[in-house]
Scaffold this active site. Structure first.
Site, PDB file in Angstrom:
ATOM      1  N   ALA A 177      34.083  -2.036   9.450  1.00  0.00           N
ATOM      2  CA  ALA A 177      35.078  -0.957   9.529  1.00  0.00           C
ATOM      3  C   ALA A 177      35.542  -0.691  10.951  1.00  0.00           C
ATOM      4  CB  ALA A 177      34.478   0.331   8.953  1.00  0.00           C
ATOM      5  N   ASN A 178      34.834  -1.246  11.935  1.00  0.00           N
ATOM      6  CA  ASN A 178      35.131  -0.927  13.328  1.00  0.00           C
ATOM      7  C   ASN A 178      36.443  -1.528  13.816  1.00  0.00           C
ATOM      8  OD1 ASN A 178      32.866   0.656  13.850  1.00  0.00           O
ATOM      9  ND2 ASN A 178      31.588  -1.115  14.326  1.00  0.00           N
ATOM     10  N   HIS A 179      37.070  -0.846  14.757  1.00  0.00           N
ATOM     11  CA  HIS A 179      38.269  -1.317  15.437  1.00  0.00           C
ATOM     12  C   HIS A 179      37.963  -1.472  16.922  1.00  0.00           C
ATOM     13  CE1 HIS A 179      41.560  -0.122  12.340  1.00  0.00           C
ATOM     14  NE2 HIS A 179      40.392  -0.298  11.728  1.00  0.00           N
ATOM     15  N   LYS A 180      38.769  -2.266  17.589  1.00  0.00           N
ATOM     16  CA  LYS A 180      38.615  -2.455  19.028  1.00  0.00           C
ATOM     17  C   LYS A 180      38.893  -1.135  19.744  1.00  0.00           C
ATOM     18  CE  LYS A 180      40.112  -5.779  22.581  1.00  0.00           C
ATOM     19  NZ  LYS A 180      38.761  -6.272  22.877  1.00  0.00           N
TER      20      LYS A 180
ATOM     21  N   THR B 164      44.160   1.111  19.031  1.00  0.00           N
ATOM     22  CA  THR B 164      43.080   0.621  18.168  1.00  0.00           C
ATOM     23  C   THR B 164      43.631  -0.086  16.935  1.00  0.00           C
ATOM     24  OG1 THR B 164      42.996   2.718  16.966  1.00  0.00           O
ATOM     25  CG2 THR B 164      41.550   2.493  18.900  1.00  0.00           C
TER      26      THR B 164
END
Length: 211
Positions: free
Chosen positions: A82-85, A91
């Site tokens: 689920a993570n974004h940069k 993002t």
């Protein structure tokens, strides 16, 4: 006469009169989810589809759940997928949509990850709680209903709220150390069955003497 040592952990539904409770491991298909014996999911609608509650499960991180855990309806596990940069101006994941945006695909490398999500043994997770990526919940812990768990939970500790915080410790430090040495959940099922009355009480000295 055959001895009765409790429900068969390889049988999907441990309670003969209803099917809202299932032993989770019998319905897991993803190699990224590992569940120990006797851990159950309670859902009056769709207990068999526990995996729907493990979100963004793209790997390589895993969800690891120990033995004898009680997981209530609609508990969600959010995985690192689920993570974004976070270190750019935006993002937004432009490259995944292609059509000219894929030229920046290298910018999506090394997304933030906290590693595996690990739930210990004999953990109770309350109704509609959310477990965030990479969290480790210790043996014997309790998560109150509708909590959002963003940090590790020590063994035999009650956490609750959003974000979840320590509410209380279930036993003293020395008692917890003893319980973590005993590890009753690793006993042979025959021994567990003989000692269930002791396991369900608070007498740690009696548990130490169990045979």
């Amino acid at each position: 006469m055959t001895a009765n040592f409790g429900p068969n952990p390889n049988k999907p539904y441990p309670m003969a009169d209803q099917r809202r409770v299932c032993f989770i491991k019998n319905f897991i298909k993803s190699p990224l989810i590992i569940v120990g014996d006797y851990s159950y999911y309670d859902d009056p609608i769709d207990p068999e589809n526990f995996e729907k509650n493990v979100l963004y499960n793209y790997g390589p991180d895993k969800l690891i759940i120990g033995k004898f855990c009680a997981i209530a309806t609609n508990v969600k596990f959010i995985m690192n997928g689920a993570n974004h940069k976070l270190d750019g101006i935006s993002t937004y994941p432009f490259p995944i949509f292609g059509q000219g945006w894929e030229t920046a695909m290298d910018k999506l490398i090394a997304l933030p990850s906290r590693g595996d999500t690990v739930i210990g043994n004999d953990v109770w997770i309350g109704y509609e709680s959310v477990i965030m990526p990479g969290v480790c919940i210790g043996d014997g812990a309790i998560i109150a209903a509708k909590s959002v768990v963003v940090s590790d939970v020590p063994a035999y500790t009650v956490f609750g709220g959003n974000p979840a915080r320590k509410i209380k410790q279930r036993f003293s430090d020395s008692q917890i150390e003893t319980l973590l040495k005993i590890r009753w959940w690793d006993w042979e099922i025959e021994k567990i069955t003989r000692n269930i009355p002791i396991i369900m009480e608070g007498d740690i000295q009696a548990l130490m003497k169990a045979e």
